[in-house]
Design a protein around this motif. Structure first.
Motif, PDB file in Angstrom:
ATOM      1  N   PHE B 372       0.839  -1.197   0.000  1.00 55.80           N
ATOM      2  CA  PHE B 372       0.000   0.000   0.000  1.00 55.80           C
ATOM      3  C   PHE B 372       0.874   1.246   0.000  1.00 55.80           C
ATOM      4  CE2 PHE B 372      -3.079   2.793   2.290  1.00 55.80           C
ATOM      5  CZ  PHE B 372      -4.083   2.710   1.367  1.00 55.80           C
ATOM      6  N   GLY B 373       1.821   1.261   0.927  1.00 53.42           N
ATOM      7  CA  GLY B 373       2.709   2.414   1.035  1.00 53.42           C
ATOM      8  C   GLY B 373       3.536   2.602  -0.218  1.00 53.42           C
ATOM      9  N   ALA B 374       4.102   1.492  -0.710  1.00 48.49           N
ATOM     10  CA  ALA B 374       4.950   1.570  -1.894  1.00 48.49           C
ATOM     11  C   ALA B 374       4.144   2.073  -3.082  1.00 48.49           C
ATOM     12  CB  ALA B 374       5.536   0.203  -2.199  1.00 48.49           C
ATOM     13  N   SER B 375       2.933   1.564  -3.244  1.00 52.39           N
ATOM     14  CA  SER B 375       2.147   1.966  -4.411  1.00 52.39           C
ATOM     15  C   SER B 375       1.757   3.443  -4.300  1.00 52.39           C
ATOM     16  CB  SER B 375       0.912   1.088  -4.579  1.00 52.39           C
ATOM     17  OG  SER B 375       0.111   1.193  -3.445  1.00 52.39           O
ATOM     18  N   MET B 376       1.523   3.892  -3.054  1.00 51.14           N
ATOM     19  CA  MET B 376       1.198   5.305  -2.874  1.00 51.14           C
ATOM     20  C   MET B 376       2.378   6.185  -3.282  1.00 51.14           C
ATOM     21  SD  MET B 376      -1.545   6.438  -2.202  1.00 51.14           S
ATOM     22  CE  MET B 376      -3.154   6.205  -1.588  1.00 51.14           C
ATOM     23  N   VAL B 377       3.578   5.791  -2.821  1.00 45.59           N
ATOM     24  CA  VAL B 377       4.767   6.582  -3.143  1.00 45.59           C
ATOM     25  C   VAL B 377       4.978   6.600  -4.654  1.00 45.59           C
ATOM     26  CG1 VAL B 377       7.271   6.689  -2.936  1.00 45.59           C
ATOM     27  CG2 VAL B 377       5.865   6.209  -0.929  1.00 45.59           C
ATOM     28  N   ILE B 378       4.864   5.425  -5.261  1.00 40.28           N
ATOM     29  CA  ILE B 378       5.087   5.330  -6.707  1.00 40.28           C
ATOM     30  C   ILE B 378       4.067   6.182  -7.457  1.00 40.28           C
ATOM     31  CG2 ILE B 378       4.934   3.741  -8.661  1.00 40.28           C
ATOM     32  CD1 ILE B 378       6.182   1.623  -6.765  1.00 40.28           C
ATOM     33  N   MET B 379       2.812   6.106  -7.000  1.00 41.95           N
ATOM     34  CA  MET B 379       1.769   6.898  -7.659  1.00 41.95           C
ATOM     35  C   MET B 379       2.074   8.395  -7.576  1.00 41.95           C
ATOM     36  SD  MET B 379      -0.686   5.598  -9.225  1.00 41.95           S
ATOM     37  CE  MET B 379      -1.979   6.823  -9.233  1.00 41.95           C
ATOM     38  N   MET B 380       2.472   8.832  -6.369  1.00 48.93           N
ATOM     39  CA  MET B 380       2.675  10.270  -6.183  1.00 48.93           C
ATOM     40  C   MET B 380       3.869  10.762  -6.995  1.00 48.93           C
ATOM     41  SD  MET B 380       0.274  11.473  -4.544  1.00 48.93           S
ATOM     42  CE  MET B 380      -0.791  10.232  -5.215  1.00 48.93           C
ATOM     43  N   VAL B 381       4.839   9.865  -7.226  1.00 50.59           N
ATOM     44  CA  VAL B 381       6.003  10.286  -8.005  1.00 50.59           C
ATOM     45  C   VAL B 381       5.659  10.318  -9.489  1.00 50.59           C
ATOM     46  CG1 VAL B 381       8.335   9.659  -8.707  1.00 50.59           C
ATOM     47  CG2 VAL B 381       7.671   9.511  -6.304  1.00 50.59           C
ATOM     48  N   PHE B 382       5.007   9.255  -9.961  1.00 51.99           N
ATOM     49  CA  PHE B 382       4.852   9.136 -11.407  1.00 51.99           C
ATOM     50  C   PHE B 382       3.506   9.606 -11.933  1.00 51.99           C
ATOM     51  CE2 PHE B 382       8.156   6.058 -10.384  1.00 51.99           C
ATOM     52  CZ  PHE B 382       9.150   6.590 -11.177  1.00 51.99           C
ATOM     53  N   ARG B 383       2.490   9.551 -11.109  1.00 49.85           N
ATOM     54  CA  ARG B 383       1.179   9.977 -11.608  1.00 49.85           C
ATOM     55  C   ARG B 383       0.410  10.699 -10.513  1.00 49.85           C
ATOM     56  NH1 ARG B 383      -1.085   9.466 -16.379  1.00 49.85           N
ATOM     57  NH2 ARG B 383      -3.311   9.715 -16.155  1.00 49.85           N
ATOM     58  N   PRO B 384       0.894  11.882 -10.118  1.00 52.05           N
ATOM     59  CA  PRO B 384       0.253  12.569  -8.991  1.00 52.05           C
ATOM     60  C   PRO B 384      -1.193  12.957  -9.274  1.00 52.05           C
ATOM     61  CG  PRO B 384       1.904  13.960 -10.023  1.00 52.05           C
ATOM     62  CD  PRO B 384       2.048  12.612 -10.627  1.00 52.05           C
ATOM     63  N   GLN B 385      -1.574  13.006 -10.534  1.00 54.91           N
ATOM     64  CA  GLN B 385      -2.959  13.401 -10.828  1.00 54.91           C
ATOM     65  C   GLN B 385      -3.931  12.228 -10.711  1.00 54.91           C
ATOM     66  OE1 GLN B 385      -0.553  12.729 -12.928  1.00 54.91           O
ATOM     67  NE2 GLN B 385      -1.120  13.045 -15.021  1.00 54.91           N
ATOM     68  N   GLY B 386      -3.404  11.030 -10.387  1.00 53.90           N
ATOM     69  CA  GLY B 386      -4.281   9.877 -10.203  1.00 53.90           C
ATOM     70  C   GLY B 386      -4.333   8.999 -11.439  1.00 53.90           C
ATOM     71  N   LEU B 387      -4.961   7.823 -11.281  1.00 58.03           N
ATOM     72  CA  LEU B 387      -5.006   6.849 -12.384  1.00 58.03           C
ATOM     73  C   LEU B 387      -5.668   7.444 -13.615  1.00 58.03           C
ATOM     74  CD1 LEU B 387      -6.041   3.628 -10.431  1.00 58.03           C
ATOM     75  CD2 LEU B 387      -3.857   4.066 -11.530  1.00 58.03           C
ATOM     76  N   ILE B 388      -6.873   7.972 -13.414  1.00 57.68           N
ATOM     77  CA  ILE B 388      -7.559   8.626 -14.523  1.00 57.68           C
ATOM     78  C   ILE B 388      -7.732  10.074 -14.095  1.00 57.68           C
ATOM     79  CG2 ILE B 388      -9.626   8.717 -15.938  1.00 57.68           C
ATOM     80  CD1 ILE B 388     -10.045   5.764 -15.308  1.00 57.68           C
ATOM     81  N   SER B 389      -6.946  10.953 -14.688  1.00 55.66           N
ATOM     82  CA  SER B 389      -6.973  12.321 -14.194  1.00 55.66           C
ATOM     83  C   SER B 389      -8.240  13.015 -14.673  1.00 55.66           C
ATOM     84  CB  SER B 389      -5.743  13.083 -14.657  1.00 55.66           C
ATOM     85  OG  SER B 389      -5.697  13.067 -16.057  1.00 55.66           O
ATOM     86  N   HIS B 390      -8.565  14.037 -13.897  1.00 57.25           N
ATOM     87  CA  HIS B 390      -9.795  14.765 -14.141  1.00 57.25           C
ATOM     88  C   HIS B 390      -9.578  15.746 -15.284  1.00 57.25           C
ATOM     89  CE1 HIS B 390     -13.382  16.864 -13.636  1.00 57.25           C
ATOM     90  NE2 HIS B 390     -12.910  17.868 -12.933  1.00 57.25           N
ATOM     91  N   ILE B 391     -10.318  15.580 -16.368  1.00 62.41           N
ATOM     92  CA  ILE B 391     -10.210  16.524 -17.478  1.00 62.41           C
ATOM     93  C   ILE B 391     -11.433  17.411 -17.436  1.00 62.41           C
ATOM     94  CG2 ILE B 391      -9.921  16.793 -19.944  1.00 62.41           C
ATOM     95  CD1 ILE B 391      -9.210  13.734 -19.920  1.00 62.41           C
ATOM     96  N   ARG B 392     -11.215  18.688 -17.194  1.00 62.24           N
ATOM     97  CA  ARG B 392     -12.371  19.563 -17.089  1.00 62.24           C
ATOM     98  C   ARG B 392     -12.908  19.943 -18.457  1.00 62.24           C
ATOM     99  NH1 ARG B 392     -13.625  23.896 -15.289  1.00 62.24           N
ATOM    100  NH2 ARG B 392     -15.682  23.094 -14.818  1.00 62.24           N
ATOM    101  N   THR B 393     -12.082  20.628 -19.218  1.00 63.23           N
ATOM    102  CA  THR B 393     -12.562  21.046 -20.523  1.00 63.23           C
ATOM    103  C   THR B 393     -11.467  20.780 -21.529  1.00 63.23           C
ATOM    104  OG1 THR B 393     -11.980  23.184 -19.660  1.00 63.23           O
ATOM    105  CG2 THR B 393     -14.295  22.810 -20.144  1.00 63.23           C
ATOM    106  N   LYS B 394     -11.884  20.396 -22.689  1.00 62.79           N
ATOM    107  CA  LYS B 394     -10.901  20.181 -23.737  1.00 62.79           C
ATOM    108  C   LYS B 394     -10.864  21.430 -24.580  1.00 62.79           C
ATOM    109  CE  LYS B 394     -11.753  15.722 -24.762  1.00 62.79           C
ATOM    110  NZ  LYS B 394     -12.237  14.783 -25.737  1.00 62.79           N
ATOM    111  N   TYR B 395      -9.668  21.896 -24.826  1.00 62.73           N
ATOM    112  CA  TYR B 395      -9.549  23.062 -25.687  1.00 62.73           C
ATOM    113  C   TYR B 395      -8.786  22.645 -26.934  1.00 62.73           C
ATOM    114  CZ  TYR B 395      -7.822  27.332 -27.648  1.00 62.73           C
ATOM    115  OH  TYR B 395      -7.505  28.328 -28.511  1.00 62.73           O
ATOM    116  N   ASN B 396      -9.446  22.692 -28.065  1.00 61.38           N
ATOM    117  CA  ASN B 396      -8.784  22.348 -29.318  1.00 61.38           C
ATOM    118  C   ASN B 396      -8.470  23.627 -30.071  1.00 61.38           C
ATOM    119  OD1 ASN B 396      -8.911  19.560 -28.956  1.00 61.38           O
ATOM    120  ND2 ASN B 396     -11.069  19.589 -29.557  1.00 61.38           N
ATOM    121  N   PHE B 397      -7.202  23.810 -30.298  1.00 60.30           N
ATOM    122  CA  PHE B 397      -6.800  25.004 -31.015  1.00 60.30           C
ATOM    123  C   PHE B 397      -6.954  24.761 -32.507  1.00 60.30           C
ATOM    124  CE2 PHE B 397      -3.557  27.625 -33.067  1.00 60.30           C
ATOM    125  CZ  PHE B 397      -4.074  28.850 -32.729  1.00 60.30           C
TER     126      PHE B 397
END
Lengths: 235, 404
Positions: B372-397
């Motif tokens: 649990f601890g190891a996976s938390m540390v690894i997550m925070m280092v490599f994917r701090p925004q979480g497994l599926i990050s929250h996308i609010r709005t898509k802006y296409n230029f």
């Protein structure tokens, strides 16, 4: 329209305003100039209830508003554009504007005001689905003013709209401020460091030093006042 | 970096890991014979293992540095799934069929485990309102869960109140407690808020444990009624049926919660939460009542915890304070953080990860906290925004559009 009588405001133990009194009549552009730390921003924050005054009265259209919630003050028709723009960087332009209309429920009116705002600042219409944080400084200032307009204020408090902007953009924003005042009869209370420009568009002006109002007069008069020239215009 | 540098860094890392894992992997104390065995072989294995892992990781990173702007294969497939309506519709169909037929395909045990996972999905989504949307770090979320569970248990024990009446009541009581706690506490920000909510969670648990006369202390409350089916009591004997019924009930609550949170997220109040998280002063200048907006988030989060609490009491038919420890709060918070703050699919995935994995790897239970601890540390280092990050709005230029 708005009257401040002997307003004193403190931050903890530090006194920021010392018996500030001023009057704003309907339809005027009033500007407040002064050096850094004179208490200009605090004056605005005292009016909008963000830093409630410790003593003195603030009367808006015959109703005392000192000690009221900021929410109630906005509801009465006083909108505050805070210093440094403070737009919401992760909300889109459209969502930012909708936040300005937070207290309103009339959908048609909001739509109409949105159109009006987009007419004032066409660049915002182009950027409406863009996150606020991706706008340039000038565009952010335009957004901040527009957001405050969405509350349909009768008194607009503007805190240093020229902060950190290019001279050309400042000119554009100031001309819009004048336009707002003329076309919509919005009363404007403008706090500025750019004394030269602010005094030119203002009907009347106040000069602030160390939490006191030290000088008052028409914008034109103050422009030619020797003390003001020396202290703020660098002439 | 040259390969030589990679090798040197990797050697340093492997030495560090050998040192770190020394007490765990090398020293073995036999408490019966009072002997100490030194397993030096393990140390060598750890050293070699970390060396190669680190070396290949570095090489791999070095290779990907050059083409950073190109989306990775995983991102591409994800985008493809997001944008293609056929695939997403098909996936949704499969998912719906799978969840609906689950209790009939799998055993009672599996259904029960799955129900628990779904309950944590709801808890995660509830806390997501508070932490993910409003940005208020609440470490005592389990208190509201306990309030809901005890509301039902006590009402049922004393007055024989049924599940369906208790469900809204439990939610209301929890919301009430949310507001009660919120009024004094929401003046605080960030770390201070976290500490006070943590304290509140513990206070509730201690009250439940020690006020025997009212809450029956550590021995808990048993024989809580299972939910009735449209007024018909399900017979105690048919526990498999009750479990199936419970599963569908929780599934319904999950769907309702997803719908509700989704609507909430795109509503004015949802945007006000995000705005309040970003800039309180600007919000106040817009006429957003800071206190009321925060309280709404807190109370809504508590409402969901209360509902799940009622369901929990009805599912297990027995509750005691041991089910509402700080560990529970930590797990729910981890679900939200691991899954992706503010993201609904993220929280769902996070809940399944954190509930199903420990359940299926029960044999490795001793190492749970380690993993649990190891996976938390690894997550925070490599994917701090979480497994599926929250996308609010898509802006296409659109490059064809003229600039300004």
């Amino acid at each position: 329209m708005l009257e401040l009588n002997n307003v004193t405001t403190y931050y903890g133990n530090i006194q920021a305003l010392k018996d500030v009194s001023l009057i704003i009549n309907e339809g005027e552009i009033i500007t407040l100039i002064g050096a850094n730390g004179a208490g200009k921003t605090t004056t605005l924050m005292s009016i909008s209830g963000l830093t409630p005054p410790r003593s003195g009265q603030i009367v808006f259209e015959k109703n005392p508003i000192h000690g009221l919630n900021p929410e109630k003050i906005v509801r009465m028709g006083v909108s505050h554009v805070p210093e440094g723009r403070r737009i919401f960087p992760f909300l889109t332009v459209l969502e930012n504007l909708d936040m300005g209309a937070f207290l309103r429920k009339d959908k048609d009116g909001i739509r109409k005001d949105l159109k009006y705002v987009f007419e004032l600042f066409p660049i915002l219409a182009q950027r409406k689905h863009q996150a606020g944080g991706t706008l340039s400084g000038g565009e952010q200032q335009m957004l901040a003013i527009s957001r405050a307009l969405m509350a349909r204020p009768r008194l607009l408090l503007l805190d240093e709209p020229s902060l950190g902007l290019a001279p050309l953009i400042i000119k554009q924003i100031f001309s819009i401020i004048e336009k707002l005042n003329k076309e919509h009869n919005t009363t404007i209370f403008l706090v500025e460091q750019n004394a030269n420009l602010a005094l030119k568009i203002a009907h009347r002006a106040y000069v602030m030093e160390n939490g006191n109002i030290t000088l008052t007069g028409s914008g034109h008069d103050l422009l030619s006042n020797d003390a003001v020239k020396k202290a703020y215009l660098g002439i | 970096m040259t390969p030589l540098k990679h090798i040197l860094r990797s050697i340093m890392i492997s030495i560090w890991f050998m040192f770190l894992t020394f007490p765990l992997m090398v020293v073995y104390i036999n408490p019966l014979n009072y002997t100490v065995t030194w397993r030096w072989k393990n140390m060598i294995m750890v050293g070699i293992g970390t060396f190669f892992a680190s070396f290949f990781w570095r090489r791999f990173q070095n290779r990907t540095v050059g083409n950073n702007d190109k989306p990775s294969l995983g991102q591409k497939t994800l985008n493809h799934i997001y944008t293609s309506p056929e695939i997403s519709r098909m996936l949704l169909g499969v998912l719906i069929l799978f969840t609906l037929s689950f209790p009939f395909i799998f055993s009672t045990y599996q259904t029960n485990v799955f129900t628990t996972a779904l309950m944590y999905v709801v808890l995660g989504l509830g806390l997501n309102i508070v932490v993910g949307l409003a940005g208020l770090l609440d470490l005592g979320y389990v208190a509201f869960y306990a309030v809901g569970a005890y509301s039902y248990a006590l009402l049922n024990h004393h007055f024989g109140v049924g599940f369906w009446v208790a469900l809204p009541l439990g939610a209301l009581v929890a919301a009430f407690f949310g507001i009660l706690l919120g009024i004094p506490v929401l003046r605080l920000r960030g770390d201070y808020l976290a500490i006070v909510t943590l304290g509140f969670g513990e206070i509730i648990r201690l009250i439940l444990e020690n006020w025997d006369k009212v809450f029956f202390g550590p021995s808990g409350i048993s024989n809580i009624s299972r939910p009735a089916f449209f007024g018909v009591e399900l017979v105690e004997k048919s526990i498999p049926h009750a479990i199936k019924y419970m599963y569908y009930l929780v599934l319904l609550l999950v769907l309702f919660t997803i719908f509700f949170v989704n609507r909430l997220k795109n509503s004015r109040i949802g945007r006000a939460w995000i705005a309040l998280r970003e800039d309180e002063i600007a919000c106040q200048a817009m006429g957003i009542n800071k206190m009321r907006t925060k309280l709404t988030a807190f109370a809504l989060g508590a409402t969901w915890a209360g509902m799940v609490g009622v369901i929990f009491a009805a599912k297990t038919t027995f509750i005691n304070p041991a089910s509402f420890t700080f560990m529970e709060s930590a797990i729910i918070l981890s679900i939200v953080v691991l899954g992706g703050m503010g993201s609904i699919p993220g929280v769902i995935l996070g809940a399944f990860f954190l509930v199903l994995l420990p359940e299926y790897f029960r044999t490795l239970g001793d190492y749970r906290m380690l993993a649990f601890g190891a996976s938390m540390v690894i997550m925070m280092v490599f994917r701090p925004q979480g497994l599926i990050s929250h996308i609010r709005t898509k802006y296409n230029f659109n490059a064809k559009e003229p600039l300004a």
